[in-house]
Design a protein around this motif. Sequence first.
Motif, PDB file in Angstrom:
ATOM      1  N   LEU A 222       0.831  -1.212   0.000  1.00 13.91           N
ATOM      2  CA  LEU A 222       0.000   0.000   0.000  1.00 13.91           C
ATOM      3  C   LEU A 222       0.862   1.258   0.000  1.00 13.91           C
ATOM      4  N   PHE A 223       2.138   1.113   0.370  1.00 13.37           N
ATOM      5  CA  PHE A 223       3.050   2.257   0.461  1.00 13.37           C
ATOM      6  C   PHE A 223       3.971   2.370  -0.750  1.00 13.37           C
ATOM      7  N   ALA A 225       4.623   3.419  -4.418  1.00 13.92           N
ATOM      8  CA  ALA A 225       3.998   4.333  -5.382  1.00 13.92           C
ATOM      9  C   ALA A 225       3.712   3.669  -6.726  1.00 13.92           C
ATOM     10  N   SER A 226       4.444   2.625  -7.084  1.00 17.95           N
ATOM     11  CA  SER A 226       4.220   1.989  -8.384  1.00 17.95           C
ATOM     12  C   SER A 226       3.077   0.985  -8.360  1.00 17.95           C
ATOM     13  N   TYR A 227       2.914   0.281  -7.237  1.00 16.53           N
ATOM     14  CA  TYR A 227       2.028  -0.895  -7.234  1.00 16.53           C
ATOM     15  C   TYR A 227       0.922  -0.853  -6.181  1.00 16.53           C
ATOM     16  N   SER A 228       0.746   0.281  -5.504  1.00 16.38           N
ATOM     17  CA  SER A 228      -0.211   0.325  -4.396  1.00 16.38           C
ATOM     18  C   SER A 228      -1.642  -0.001  -4.836  1.00 16.38           C
ATOM     19  N   GLY A 229      -1.978   0.313  -6.081  1.00 21.38           N
ATOM     20  CA  GLY A 229      -3.324   0.019  -6.564  1.00 21.38           C
ATOM     21  C   GLY A 229      -3.591  -1.475  -6.625  1.00 21.38           C
ATOM     22  N   VAL A 230      -2.563  -2.228  -6.971  1.00 27.68           N
ATOM     23  CA  VAL A 230      -2.677  -3.687  -7.025  1.00 27.68           C
ATOM     24  C   VAL A 230      -2.939  -4.225  -5.614  1.00 27.68           C
ATOM     25  N   MET A 232      -4.190  -2.590  -3.068  1.00 24.70           N
ATOM     26  CA  MET A 232      -5.512  -2.148  -2.632  1.00 24.70           C
ATOM     27  C   MET A 232      -6.600  -3.093  -3.141  1.00 24.70           C
ATOM     28  N   ALA A 233      -6.482  -3.505  -4.391  1.00 22.80           N
ATOM     29  CA  ALA A 233      -7.467  -4.428  -4.962  1.00 22.80           C
ATOM     30  C   ALA A 233      -7.447  -5.760  -4.209  1.00 22.80           C
ATOM     31  N   MET A 254      12.558   1.808  -0.522  1.00 23.75           N
ATOM     32  CA  MET A 254      11.574   0.943  -1.168  1.00 23.75           C
ATOM     33  C   MET A 254      12.174   0.355  -2.449  1.00 23.75           C
ATOM     34  N   LEU A 262      10.955   2.998   3.846  1.00 25.92           N
ATOM     35  CA  LEU A 262       9.864   2.083   4.183  1.00 25.92           C
ATOM     36  C   LEU A 262       9.025   2.668   5.314  1.00 25.92           C
ATOM     37  N   PRO A 263       7.727   2.343   5.335  1.00 22.37           N
ATOM     38  CA  PRO A 263       6.908   2.723   6.489  1.00 22.37           C
ATOM     39  C   PRO A 263       7.254   1.806   7.665  1.00 22.37           C
ATOM     40  N   THR A 271      -2.767   1.614   8.401  1.00 19.06           N
ATOM     41  CA  THR A 271      -3.280   1.904   7.064  1.00 19.06           C
ATOM     42  C   THR A 271      -4.108   0.734   6.534  1.00 19.06           C
ATOM     43  N   LEU A 275      -8.764  -0.112   5.925  1.00 20.34           N
ATOM     44  CA  LEU A 275      -9.155  -0.394   4.537  1.00 20.34           C
ATOM     45  C   LEU A 275      -9.781  -1.788   4.442  1.00 20.34           C
TER      46      LEU A 275
ATOM     47  N   ALA B 131       5.342   3.289 -12.715  1.00 21.37           N
ATOM     48  CA  ALA B 131       5.532   4.543 -11.975  1.00 21.37           C
ATOM     49  C   ALA B 131       6.877   4.540 -11.242  1.00 21.37           C
ATOM     50  N   GLY B 229      -8.763  -0.037  -6.143  1.00 25.93           N
ATOM     51  CA  GLY B 229      -7.382  -0.130  -6.625  1.00 25.93           C
ATOM     52  C   GLY B 229      -7.085   0.902  -7.698  1.00 25.93           C
TER      53      GLY B 229
END
Lengths: 331, 331
Positions: A222-223, A225-230, A232-233, A254, A262-263, A271, A275, B131, B229
């Motif tokens: 989730l942190f 920037a390139s793959y967070s959408g993946v 999240m899904a 990262m 890293l977080p 986070t 969600l 990204a 996502g």
Amino acid sequence: MFEAPYLLFLGDVPDALAAKMARGIYDWRPEAAAGQLRMKNCKADLGIKDMTVQEAAAAGVKTLVVGVVNRGGIISESWLSILVEALEAGLDIASGLHNLLRDEPVLVEAAKKYGRTLHDVRVPSIKYPIANGKKRTGKRCLAVGTDCSVGKMYTALAMDREMKKRGMKSTFRATGQTGILIEGNGVPLDAVVADFMAGSIEWLTPNNDPDHWDIVEGQGSLFHASYSGVTMALVHGAQPDALILCHEPTRETMRGLPDYTLPTLEELRDTALPLARRVNPDCKVVAVSVNTQHMDEDKALAYLKNVEERMGIPAVDPFRQGAGRLVEALS
Amino acid sequence: MFEAPYLLFLGDVPDALAAKMARGIYDWRPEAAAGQLRMKNCKADLGIKDMTVQEAAAAGVKTLVVGVVNRGGIISESWLSILVEALEAGLDIASGLHNLLRDEPVLVEAAKKYGRTLHDVRVPSIKYPIANGKKRTGKRCLAVGTDCSVGKMYTALAMDREMKKRGMKSTFRATGQTGILIEGNGVPLDAVVADFMAGSIEWLTPNNDPDHWDIVEGQGSLFHASYSGVTMALVHGAQPDALILCHEPTRETMRGLPDYTLPTLEELRDTALPLARRVNPDCKVVAVSVNTQHMDEDKALAYLKNVEERMGIPAVDPFRQGAGRLVEALS
């Protein structure tokens, strides 16, 4: 998706690392790895029985698995005659390479001629639905990470193995090509079209027995920037009952993003959990899985103890300590 | 991507609603809408000049835009002769229909013969990068919603128009098919492959003048189990300096998800802002855009006043009140 037992094709790889997918299959599903096929000049060796295509067919092998990675993910010309021979001998072929089996005319033709199937596990083979968010029966555990490549797949596989050993009902649900090659099926999530990502994960983790656990392989972070959408899904599609936080404590930035640190594990927890609760209000963060490979034993154990004290949940390196306490944290 | 001025093709649609894409183009870019082409039986009318293909070509029209929606998103057979005539007359064709122009052999052949281009705006036409999260110059504003279809595109278009009117540097960045048809370019984000989602948005919103604003069209919602996502990739890919929260207060359940209620504006703020700050630590939630179309004037104004008092930022219905205060909130 494709059938065991496998003949693990190592080709002519220059070193053991290039055969890491085959190694993963052998490590996690030794019973599926009937043998290996090494060409002349092959510098990798899994230490299992060497077989020709004919020997594999005679031994009941169903699928030749291209278990190598190489620069560009290409299908070497020198492999083609062996792959055609395998199709002729009655084997299907599965590959996780970037370049696709289906784009090699000679393989397509041979597969058609001999009635065999080419499995490119990097690309979706079915049309996934749009997610509907409906509550499903059965339980699901998802590994989420502070970064990519921190041990999410290892954690899920180790938990699934331990649960089966204990007689629990569990299924490893693969979401990336290595996991798919190991399990024989799954969703290549990073290649799914945006609108269908969460739906593909709902499809992968359907209704099940109330005491059955899907152990879902995580992807990205989730942190990240390139793959967070993946990621999240996955969090919304998997509808997790339990989250396992995965971390590699010595990493300074990262993966692939030198400008990002890293977080913390606490940030990941705070986070991911809200969600996940959007789709499953009962979701809990149950444990932390730490990849301590770059720490010595003393330092690793001290780190794990500190995380346990800070966060109040088990913190385990499943490679060093086994996955028992992670599994126990599910109940 | 494709060139104005346009001939807006309304075909033989049964009602005005079916021509809503054409209506959107005319509402937001009247200067680009040279005329409309209505077949016999067409029940929609934009109130602009009716033109034949020949008249449009003579008037300098560059692109025929299929501005209709119909069940299944199909390209009607009865349209084909007119579309071929347009290609022959030197027009390109753009379409946001689900079924693709490029899948109609007669159109492909005619486009080739006359050297014209078919633009299917629902599918990506280029290979987007992964990204990299690197800080870019210029400013970006992203509309995020408590749900899908709450007015994110309207908000972005209204802000962009207002900023241009005030002489500010701004660009509307379309991320869905209607927006792309209006703007003439953009990223059809819901059709992008998972790994490239955030990268496509970085590509869409590149380095720019320090006082230039990209006004990025939002998609989905971080709270929508089907599409979260996609939204997450926007939040990280757009690297927003400013977030506008969008909401429709009378909606009782999430669009397409009858088991889910909408989050509050506060929940949206507290979820979206920390995620956005991962890629831009200076990001702020600057305003709320409320779609009050289902409230009467008194109720709408009271609702907006209440949101302002609760949240301490401007709350505006740009349709009712204009986008001026949203734009002022950027500075």
